[in-house]
Design a protein around this motif. Structure first.
Motif, PDB file in Angstrom:
ATOM      1  N   TRP A  17       0.260   2.269  11.313  1.00 49.39           N
ATOM      2  CA  TRP A  17       1.388   3.109  11.732  1.00 49.39           C
ATOM      3  C   TRP A  17       2.668   2.277  11.803  1.00 49.39           C
ATOM      4  O   TRP A  17       2.671   1.157  12.304  1.00 49.39           O
ATOM      5  N   SER A  18       3.764   2.862  11.304  1.00 48.52           N
ATOM      6  CA  SER A  18       5.076   2.222  11.403  1.00 48.52           C
ATOM      7  C   SER A  18       6.121   3.271  11.738  1.00 48.52           C
ATOM      8  O   SER A  18       5.976   4.458  11.409  1.00 48.52           O
ATOM      9  N   ALA A  19       7.192   2.829  12.407  1.00 43.71           N
ATOM     10  CA  ALA A  19       8.327   3.695  12.742  1.00 43.71           C
ATOM     11  C   ALA A  19       9.573   3.125  12.074  1.00 43.71           C
ATOM     12  O   ALA A  19       9.686   1.912  11.878  1.00 43.71           O
TER      13      ALA A  19
ATOM     14  N   GLY B 214      -2.558   1.230   3.032  1.00 42.66           N
ATOM     15  CA  GLY B 214      -2.723  -0.204   2.839  1.00 42.66           C
ATOM     16  C   GLY B 214      -3.857  -0.576   1.904  1.00 42.66           C
ATOM     17  O   GLY B 214      -4.728   0.217   1.561  1.00 42.66           O
ATOM     18  N   TRP B 215      -3.816  -1.834   1.493  1.00 47.22           N
ATOM     19  CA  TRP B 215      -4.917  -2.451   0.742  1.00 47.22           C
ATOM     20  C   TRP B 215      -5.581  -3.427   1.684  1.00 47.22           C
ATOM     21  O   TRP B 215      -5.130  -4.525   1.906  1.00 47.22           O
TER      22      TRP B 215
ATOM     23  N   GLY C 178       0.808  -1.213   0.000  1.00 50.26           N
ATOM     24  CA  GLY C 178       0.000   0.000   0.000  1.00 50.26           C
ATOM     25  C   GLY C 178       0.842   1.263   0.000  1.00 50.26           C
ATOM     26  O   GLY C 178       2.080   1.228   0.031  1.00 50.26           O
ATOM     27  N   PHE C 179       0.153   2.399  -0.026  1.00 49.48           N
ATOM     28  CA  PHE C 179       0.792   3.709  -0.009  1.00 49.48           C
ATOM     29  C   PHE C 179       1.029   4.175   1.431  1.00 49.48           C
ATOM     30  O   PHE C 179       0.335   3.754   2.358  1.00 49.48           O
ATOM     31  N   TYR C 180       2.002   5.074   1.593  1.00 47.27           N
ATOM     32  CA  TYR C 180       2.265   5.643   2.907  1.00 47.27           C
ATOM     33  C   TYR C 180       2.827   7.057   2.762  1.00 47.27           C
ATOM     34  O   TYR C 180       3.404   7.423   1.734  1.00 47.27           O
TER      35      TYR C 180
ATOM     36  N   ASP D 255       4.632   0.378  -1.247  1.00 47.70           N
ATOM     37  CA  ASP D 255       5.264  -0.926  -1.074  1.00 47.70           C
ATOM     38  C   ASP D 255       4.355  -2.026  -1.600  1.00 47.70           C
ATOM     39  O   ASP D 255       3.120  -1.902  -1.575  1.00 47.70           O
ATOM     40  N   TYR D 256       4.989  -3.127  -2.037  1.00 53.33           N
ATOM     41  CA  TYR D 256       4.245  -4.305  -2.490  1.00 53.33           C
ATOM     42  C   TYR D 256       4.904  -5.537  -1.890  1.00 53.33           C
ATOM     43  O   TYR D 256       6.097  -5.776  -2.087  1.00 53.33           O
TER      44      TYR D 256
END
Length: 237
Positions: free
Chosen positions: A184-186, A228-229, A45-47, A78-79
């Motif tokens: 959420w990611s760091a 995300g998807w 997905g996109f971020y 990302d994929y």
């Protein structure tokens, strides 16, 4: 007739316990143990996000050795495939303080100052994920605001020319990203920028013909929001 019916009822009442005794008891069945759902993390997905950190010029640079603060934004896609590999693309932009106090003083008294106050990159990214963690490497095109050089002797500006502005270059790096909550990611990452060598074609005698590398080492921490998807994580039972 009445006596016959009463006798039959009495026989049936006497036989019922005997038939019940012949029926085997129902076997005991233990309830199945509870199995917690398995969380499956999805990086597809996109971020978008932001970062802060520091920049450090290389040993043969005109930036000086002092660390400089930086902050900026990033976004990408990302994929996830096969099933623990992640590939994607990311654009990143960083701001640095506009400060020309750092520089190099040459033996003949010439002071050369240089300042880079913006850094950008567009990179590919490839990583390996296990659970909520993603270890990745990145590399691609880099850009900076320009070769902001100043040359002076005893505080008096001097004329000079160079072989180019060296605004375009390349970048490589890597880092670790961790999905700590839904969407959420760091991350923490190292990224190196190289914009080639600057050569003074004219100028004071102690710098004419001298060549210097234009590079930056950066360390950053950041946070991303992932669209995300179907969401970044799902429960599998």
């Amino acid at each position: 007739m009445k006596k016959i019916l009463l006798g039959a009822a009495a026989l049936a009442a006497m036989a019922a316990p005997a038939f019940a005794a012949d029926i085997p008891p129902r076997p005991y069945a233990k309830a199945p143990a509870y199995t917690a759902p398995q969380v499956v993390y999805n990086w597809t997905g996109f971020y978008i996000g932001g970062h802060v950190g520091g920049a450090f010029a290389g040993d043969n640079s005109l930036q000086g050795s002092d660390a400089r603060f930086l902050g900026g934004v990033q976004g990408g896609f990302d994929y996830q495939f096969a099933p623990n590999w992640v590939m994607g693309a990311e654009a990143q932009y960083s701001w640095l303080p506009n400060n020309n106090n750092n520089g190099v003083l040459f033996p003949g008294g010439t002071l050369v100052t240089s300042n880079t106050d913006q850094l950008g990159s567009v990179t590919g990214r490839l990583g390996y994920t296990w659970g909520p963690a993603l270890l990745y490497a990145k590399g691609g095109y880099a850009w900076r605001d320009g070769n902001n050089l100043g040359v002076s002797v005893a505080g008096v500006p001097q004329g000079f020319t160079t072989n180019g502005s060296h605004k375009d270059g390349y970048t490589v790096g890597g880092g670790l990203e961790y999905m700590f909550a839904p969407n959420w990611s760091a991350k923490a990452e190292y990224q190196y920028y190289n914009f080639g060598n600057t050569t003074f074609t004219t100028g004071p005698a102690d710098i004419a013909g001298r060549s210097f590398r234009n590079d930056e080492h950066t360390a950053k921490v950041g946070v991303n929001y992932r669209f995300g998807w179907g969401g970044p994580a799902a429960a599998r039972y």
